[in-house]
Design an enzyme around this catalytic site. Structure first.
Site, PDB file in Angstrom:
ATOM      1  N   HIS A  56      40.392  73.904  73.016  1.00 21.06           N
ATOM      2  CA  HIS A  56      41.537  75.191  73.958  1.00 21.06           C
ATOM      3  C   HIS A  56      40.072  75.194  74.661  1.00 21.06           C
ATOM      4  O   HIS A  56      38.626  74.351  74.054  1.00 21.06           O
ATOM      5  CB  HIS A  56      40.813  75.999  74.104  1.00 21.06           C
ATOM      6  CG  HIS A  56      42.168  77.327  72.674  1.00 21.06           C
ATOM      7  ND1 HIS A  56      42.665  78.144  73.387  1.00 21.06           N
ATOM      8  CD2 HIS A  56      43.383  75.996  72.638  1.00 21.06           C
ATOM      9  CE1 HIS A  56      44.104  78.039  72.798  1.00 21.06           C
ATOM     10  NE2 HIS A  56      44.485  77.318  71.872  1.00 21.06           N
ATOM     11  N   GLU A  58      37.740  76.951  75.967  1.00 19.09           N
ATOM     12  CA  GLU A  58      36.459  77.595  75.682  1.00 19.09           C
ATOM     13  C   GLU A  58      35.957  76.723  74.370  1.00 19.09           C
ATOM     14  O   GLU A  58      34.242  76.654  74.077  1.00 19.09           O
ATOM     15  CB  GLU A  58      36.855  78.778  74.746  1.00 19.09           C
ATOM     16  CG  GLU A  58      37.495  79.924  76.335  1.00 19.09           C
ATOM     17  CD  GLU A  58      39.682  79.224  76.066  1.00 19.09           C
ATOM     18  OE1 GLU A  58      40.009  81.092  76.753  1.00 19.09           O
ATOM     19  OE2 GLU A  58      39.519  78.610  76.054  1.00 19.09           O
ATOM     20  N   CYS A  86      42.234  83.953  74.234  1.00 15.42           N
ATOM     21  CA  CYS A  86      42.646  84.310  72.678  1.00 15.42           C
ATOM     22  C   CYS A  86      42.024  84.181  71.754  1.00 15.42           C
ATOM     23  O   CYS A  86      41.081  84.488  71.777  1.00 15.42           O
ATOM     24  CB  CYS A  86      43.906  82.842  72.456  1.00 15.42           C
ATOM     25  SG  CYS A  86      42.889  81.068  71.614  1.00 15.42           S
ATOM     26  N   CYS A  89      39.349  81.666  70.571  1.00 17.40           N
ATOM     27  CA  CYS A  89      38.891  81.450  71.415  1.00 17.40           C
ATOM     28  C   CYS A  89      37.155  82.410  71.335  1.00 17.40           C
ATOM     29  O   CYS A  89      36.642  82.038  71.612  1.00 17.40           O
ATOM     30  CB  CYS A  89      39.075  81.019  72.816  1.00 17.40           C
ATOM     31  SG  CYS A  89      40.140  79.603  72.350  1.00 17.40           S
TER      32      CYS A  89
END
Length: 160
Positions: A56, A58, A86, A89
């Site tokens: 991801h 992040e 999410c 993260c």
């Protein structure tokens, strides 16, 4: 007033990262981490490309920022991310001791910075992050809508 201009400046950098994801067929999510008015970490979604759940935007940006800082603690840092983080993260943001998170658009189906939960500001945790939402939200949201519209059309026409 000044803070908004700074937030927009760095959100534009996060959008630039999201466009890199878009260009390789990934969901267009981008992120930058700023410390003392310098970008110390950049990331964009690479989950499909890398075949890795952890890829991801992040987490990629956190990894780079931690390396640059020489520490896992990112106190004094601000994360700019185009889509609400999410649960994974958001947990990493809390664990990294990020001071502030600026979100472009919210994610009502999976967001954990206010939509489903707000993991960033739970008093039960030993750290909370300041949260700002909706910065360049229309631009971030439109990029997501366009990406998914193109994806649906591609599938309908036999692609992907």
């Amino acid at each position: 007033m000044q803070k908004v201009n700074i937030d927009e400046k760095y959100m534009k950098e996060a959008i630039r990262q999201a466009k890199k994801a878009y260009a390789i067929g990934e969901v267009p999510i981008g992120c930058v981490i700023v410390y003392e008015d310098k970008i110390i970490g950049r990331g964009y979604n690479r989950r499909t490309t890398d075949k890795n759940t952890l890829a991801h935007a992040e987490l990629i940006a956190i990894r780079k920022a931690s390396k640059k800082m020489g520490d896992w603690r990112l106190e004094g840092c601000t994360m700019y991310v185009t889509l609400e983080p999410c649960q994974m993260c958001s947990g990493a943001i809390v664990q990294s001791r990020m001071s502030r998170v600026v979100v472009g658009c919210m994610n009502p189906k999976a967001g954990c910075a206010g939509s489903i939960l707000n993991l960033l500001q739970m008093e039960e945790f030993n750290h909370q992050a300041e949260l700002e939402t909706g910065v360049l939200g229309d631009a971030c949201s439109q990029m997501m809508k366009t990406f998914f519209k193109e994806l649906r059309e591609s599938k309908k026409n036999g692609g992907g």
